[in-house]
Design a protein around this motif. Structure first.
Motif, mmCIF file in Angstrom:
data_model
loop_
_atom_site.group_PDB
_atom_site.id
_atom_site.type_symbol
_atom_site.label_atom_id
_atom_site.label_comp_id
_atom_site.label_asym_id
_atom_site.label_seq_id
_atom_site.Cartn_x
_atom_site.Cartn_y
_atom_site.Cartn_z
ATOM 1 N N GLN A 44 50.030 48.156 28.686
ATOM 2 C CA GLN A 44 49.800 48.615 30.058
ATOM 3 C C GLN A 44 49.389 47.461 30.969
ATOM 4 N N ILE A 45 48.509 46.598 30.478
ATOM 5 C CA ILE A 45 48.067 45.445 31.272
ATOM 6 C C ILE A 45 49.219 44.468 31.482
ATOM 7 N N VAL A 46 49.993 44.234 30.430
ATOM 8 C CA VAL A 46 51.126 43.317 30.508
ATOM 9 C C VAL A 46 52.153 43.807 31.528
ATOM 10 N N ASP A 51 54.929 42.929 36.406
ATOM 11 C CA ASP A 51 55.400 43.478 37.677
ATOM 12 C C ASP A 51 55.065 42.547 38.837
ATOM 13 N N CYS A 52 54.015 41.758 38.664
ATOM 14 C CA CYS A 52 53.606 40.795 39.694
ATOM 15 C C CYS A 52 54.117 39.393 39.392
ATOM 16 N N HIS A 53 55.085 39.296 38.453
ATOM 17 C CA HIS A 53 55.803 38.048 38.167
ATOM 18 C C HIS A 53 54.898 36.951 37.597
ATOM 19 N N TRP A 54 53.971 37.348 36.755
ATOM 20 C CA TRP A 54 53.092 36.371 36.133
ATOM 21 C C TRP A 54 53.705 35.731 34.884
ATOM 22 N N VAL A 81 46.488 42.268 40.753
ATOM 23 C CA VAL A 81 46.652 42.755 39.379
ATOM 24 C C VAL A 81 45.384 43.444 38.895
ATOM 25 N N TYR A 82 44.251 42.833 39.151
ATOM 26 C CA TYR A 82 43.004 43.315 38.560
ATOM 27 C C TYR A 82 42.634 44.717 39.052
#
Length: 326
Positions: A44-46, A51-54, A81-82
């Motif tokens: 879920q975190i990944v 989704d934010c292109h990290w 993200v956080y």
């Protein structure tokens, strides 16, 4: 650096476990949590980070290979993200997992409960200057000193990925003053001469391993020397009837309120559960985190150096990404 003492064999012996905790300021338990439970939260975190292109385009997001310029706490791109992670029900629910509660109640007593303040750590490579410096949690939480943390990586976490290091026995030194640091929180413990006699200890974590430690135990993050992100979570626990501060009952960073966080949850038992607990609400003491006046010049100098290095790093990432796209 010697490894953690493995307390797994005495997990079911609460007396022996507490004796070990009181001696070393921590207990390290192998395989406490079902890896599948942790992988579910990691996914879920990944997904949010990806989704934010990290992460590197085309790579398996579960490898968490960093692609973007390292983000640090306080930057809006980090909070993009956080804030979404803070809304995850499974993130907060992990603090209530039966094996974790059994461990913490074995150390604190049967009334031990987790603070609703839950913390996720998103540690990029090439961000050593921002690694969490040596510190004591008490300064950031306050309330009762008998406040214990539980730190849980969401993957195998070898030392070179930036796992946790503990200054063994440092809780017996008592509360120490702070000094400026570039790292997360901009505060670090000012180590007394007695600390030189103590050993730093650290180990390679396997998925499911956890470590619990005292609020006065000095600990730090090792540098992430890989090309992957380190994802971990940590929670705080205390027994009922003890002091706590309002900060520990609010969401981390206080950017969201609980109603916003709970909006899509289906588990009512996780909502506002602490209101049924007994504790003494005490005021926050800002003096514990105050810096000496002579630290201001050093803080400005270190921040300027950090900003220059960040500009150079940003330029390199821009060239790298441009090359990757062509």
């Amino acid at each position: 650096m010697k490894p953690f003492f493995d307390s797994s064999p005495i997990l079911s012996d609460s007396v022996a476990l507490k004796q070990r905790f009181d001696a070393d300021g921590y207990v390290y338990i192998r395989g406490l949590i079902d890896p599948g439970r942790l992988l579910g939260l990691r996914r879920q975190i990944v997904e949010i980070c990806d989704d934010c292109h990290w992460f590197k385009p085309g790579s398996d997001p579960m490898d968490a290979i960093s692609w973007t310029m390292p983000k640090v706490e306080g930057e809006e791109a980090y909070f993009e993200v956080y804030d979404r992670i803070q809304r995850l029900q499974d993130f907060h629910a992990l603090a209530h997992e039966a094996p974790v509660l059994r461990l913490m109640r074995g150390l604190l007593g049967d009334t031990a409960f987790p603070h609703p303040l839950s913390i996720a750590r998103l540690v990029f490579p090439e961000s050593q200057d921002w690694s969490t410096p040596p510190h004591q949690d008490y300064v950031n939480n306050q309330g009762t000193p008998d406040l214990y943390a539980c730190w849980i990586p969401l993957s195998d976490c070898p030392r070179d990925l930036g796992s946790l290091a503990i200054l063994e026995g440092s809780h017996r030194l008592g509360l120490q003053p702070v000094e400026y640091s570039l790292g997360a929180g901009h505060r670090q413990t000012s180590l007394p001469p007695e600390a030189e006699k103590l050993d730093w200890v650290a180990s390679d974590f396997k998925l499911g391993d956890v470590i619990a430690f005292h609020s006065l135990t000095i600990h730090r993050a090792l540098a992430n020397e890989t090309d992957r992100m380190r994802l971990s979570v940590d929670f705080r626990y205390q027994a009922e009837g003890q002091d706590t501060t309002g900060r520990c009952l609010r969401p981390h960073f206080e950017r969201l309120d609980w109603q916003d966080i709970y909006r899509d949850w289906d588990r009512d038992d996780l909502k506002f559960y602490w209101r049924d607990k007994q504790f003494n609400l005490v005021p926050w003491n800002a003096e514990l985190g105050s810096l000496p006046d002579d630290h201001l010049a050093q803080a400005v100098r270190l921040q300027r150096k950090f900003n220059q290095e960040r500009e150079q790093l940003a330029a390199r990432y821009a060239r790298q990404n441009d090359h990757g796209q062509h």
